[in-house]
Design an enzyme around this catalytic site. Structure first.
Site, PDB file in Angstrom:
ATOM      1  N   HIS A 191      -0.851  -2.515  -4.658  1.00  0.00           N
ATOM      2  CA  HIS A 191      -0.331  -3.439  -5.671  1.00  0.00           C
ATOM      3  C   HIS A 191      -0.279  -2.871  -7.095  1.00  0.00           C
ATOM      4  O   HIS A 191      -0.637  -3.556  -8.056  1.00  0.00           O
ATOM      5  CB  HIS A 191      -1.155  -4.728  -5.653  1.00  0.00           C
ATOM      6  N   ARG A 220       0.796  -1.232   0.000  1.00  0.00           N
ATOM      7  CA  ARG A 220       0.000   0.000   0.000  1.00  0.00           C
ATOM      8  C   ARG A 220       0.829   1.282   0.000  1.00  0.00           C
ATOM      9  O   ARG A 220       1.906   1.328   0.584  1.00  0.00           O
ATOM     10  CB  ARG A 220      -0.909   0.003   1.238  1.00  0.00           C
ATOM     11  N   GLU A 257       4.974 -12.535   0.766  1.00  0.00           N
ATOM     12  CA  GLU A 257       5.354 -11.615  -0.309  1.00  0.00           C
ATOM     13  C   GLU A 257       6.591 -10.847   0.133  1.00  0.00           C
ATOM     14  O   GLU A 257       6.501  -9.960   0.980  1.00  0.00           O
ATOM     15  CB  GLU A 257       4.212 -10.639  -0.586  1.00  0.00           C
ATOM     16  N   HIS A 264       2.801 -12.681  -5.739  1.00  0.00           N
ATOM     17  CA  HIS A 264       1.693 -12.825  -4.794  1.00  0.00           C
ATOM     18  C   HIS A 264       1.132 -14.253  -4.768  1.00  0.00           C
ATOM     19  O   HIS A 264      -0.092 -14.448  -4.667  1.00  0.00           O
ATOM     20  CB  HIS A 264       0.596 -11.820  -5.147  1.00  0.00           C
ATOM     21  N   ASP A 303      -1.840  -9.794   8.314  1.00  0.00           N
ATOM     22  CA  ASP A 303      -1.713  -9.111   7.029  1.00  0.00           C
ATOM     23  C   ASP A 303      -0.737  -7.969   7.271  1.00  0.00           C
ATOM     24  O   ASP A 303      -1.093  -6.802   7.175  1.00  0.00           O
ATOM     25  CB  ASP A 303      -3.082  -8.615   6.553  1.00  0.00           C
TER      26      ASP A 303
HETATM   27  C1  GLA Z   1      -2.081  -8.195   0.057  1.00  0.00           C
HETATM   28  C2  GLA Z   1      -2.626  -7.304   1.062  1.00  0.00           C
HETATM   29  C3  GLA Z   1      -3.914  -7.840   1.574  1.00  0.00           C
HETATM   30  C4  GLA Z   1      -4.877  -8.109   0.465  1.00  0.00           C
HETATM   31  C5  GLA Z   1      -4.231  -9.044  -0.516  1.00  0.00           C
HETATM   32  C6  GLA Z   1      -5.102  -9.255  -1.705  1.00  0.00           C
HETATM   33  O1  GLA Z   1      -1.311  -9.173   0.531  1.00  0.00           O
HETATM   34  O2  GLA Z   1      -1.743  -7.015   2.111  1.00  0.00           O
HETATM   35  O3  GLA Z   1      -4.492  -6.916   2.463  1.00  0.00           O
HETATM   36  O4  GLA Z   1      -5.215  -6.933  -0.184  1.00  0.00           O
HETATM   37  O5  GLA Z   1      -3.008  -8.541  -0.946  1.00  0.00           O
HETATM   38  O6  GLA Z   1      -6.410  -9.604  -1.374  1.00  0.00           O
END
Ligand code: GLA
Length: 386
Positions: free
Chosen positions: A141, A116, A351, A214, A287
């Site tokens: 992304h 982000r 990732e 990803h 996350d």
């Molecule tokens: C990333 C983000 C998540 C989500 C995924 C896709 O890893 O950090 O919050 O947006 O991609 O769903």
């Protein structure tokens, strides 16, 4: 008449080519070197008319990886279990149509900026750039049409360790980012059952870059199962707390004593529902971006995941300073593929990357790329079983 003869000749030539390429799938040159031939098949067309292809890479051990030049997506990835049986462990769709309709970045290359950027804005050399706010108020992304949604130019390279070279030129201003960016990604299927991903980029104007892949994994090979019993170890003693929109607060927080401590192996599910923890609440689980304890730019092990029923082990090595560990908290039954509707927490991602929102956070390691510099990172996903 002439046309008919020409048609017959053309068909026979194509048939002949097909037969010969099938026969030559893997050729032994001498007793030690095997050339694994890459198979290329058509993968359909985009609404724009652009054609996508699917490349099948195999190594001599038995691992098979299928990659399309649409988004550089890994659509299939078979890895061995403790009985030596190879099964696909990568979540994905059944066809190009599936990926075009709805995919939460399954197996895709992500760019220009993985993760982000707050409010879709950043300032570079005094100039403000505006990106699409495609994740609530933030940019995620690479934007509306990131590198996961474009056709890359593919060059298959046969060998004992077959490679797929993908290149893409992102024009100046694409998705709001400055500079023409030339990107090269090389996937190498290595003989030790690892897939190496080498990323390279150059620009003609200062810009920001943060590339990743990803892939979502479920090491049981059964995509109807949750990933909560997978055991995860992260070589990371700090993580980046986020606000409710998942933008880092700027603090590097020690994992010790929190549900984010994976310095020793823990089941993903052990603390994932610890709703007293504000960070778990914000992420709807994990996350977050973990910061590698080893901050060197050398290739080092950042994560190890073990799945007890299959015995599969996945190790992630990277030159990157961090890894986003995401536990599929946004999977909600859509999309469908590989015989299932992907449900909540049936896949996880590791990732490798620079920190999220770095362009707005001067204390974070820089993601700025200048002309005459070369962006270069490497990540390896290595599989074994015990
Ligand atoms: C990333 C983000 C998540 C989500 C995924 C896709 O890893 O950090 O919050 O947006 O991609 O769903």
């Amino acid at each position: 008449m002439k046309l008919k003869v020409l048609g017959i000749l053309l068909c026979s030539a194509l048939l002949f080519q097909n037969c010969t390429s099938k026969k030559a799938e893997s050729t032994t040159i001498d007793s030690t070197t095997t050339v694994n031939k890459i198979e290329k098949t058509s993968y359909g067309k985009l609404p724009t008319g652009e054609a996508a292809d699917l490349y099948t890479l195999k190594n001599s051990a038995g691992m098979v990886v299928k990659i399309t030049n649409y988004g550089g997506i890994i659509t299939y990835w078979s890895t061995p279990d403790k009985n030596g049986k190879y099964t696909d462990v990568a979540l994905g769709c059944d066809s190009l149509g599936g990926y075009l309709k709805a995919s939460p970045y399954f197996g895709a290359l992500i760019g220009r900026y993985g993760n982000r950027i707050a409010k879709g804005k950043f300032t570079l050399d005094g100039k403000q750039y505006t990106l699409a706010q495609n994740n609530g108020v933030n940019a995620l992304h690479g934007g509306k049409k990131g590198f996961d949604k474009v056709i890359w130019t593919a060059t298959p390279i046969d060998g004992e360790e077959p490679q797929l070279k993908l290149t893409y030129t992102s024009v100046d201003g694409e998705e709001g980012y400055p500079g023409k960016l030339d990107v090269e990604v090389i996937y190498t299927l290595q003989k030790d059952n690892s897939l190496k991903i080498d990323y390279k980029a150059t620009t003609d104007k200062p810009t920001v870059v943060n590339l990743t892949n990803h892939a979502y994994f479920n090491l049981t090979g059964d995509f109807s199962k949750e990933i909560l019993d997978h055991e995860v170890m992260l070589n990371a003693d700090k993580f980046l707390p986020v606000d409710e929109t998942l933008i880092p607060t700027g603090e590097l927080k020690a994992v010790a004593g929190t549900p984010f401590d994976f310095t020793k192996s823990f089941k993903i599910g052990a603390r994932i529902n610890d709703v007293k923890d504000e960070q778990i609440k914000y992420g709807k689980g994990y996350d977050h971006c973990w910061v590698a304890t080893d901050s060197s730019k050398t290739l080092k092990s950042i994560a190890t995941v073990y799945e007890p029923t299959s015995g599969r082990v996945m190790e992630v090595l990277t030159t990157e300073p961090a890894v986003q560990f995401y536990t599929g908290n946004f999977l909600d039954g859509v999309p469908a593929g590989k015989g299932v509707n992907y449900k909540f927490r049936t896949g996880f991602c590791l990732e490798t990357q620079h920190y999220p929102d770095s362009p707005n956070q001067p204390k974070f390691p820089s993601t700025v790329l200048k002309p005459n510099e070369t962006y270069k990172t490497t990540t390896v996903y290595k599989f074994s079983a015990k």
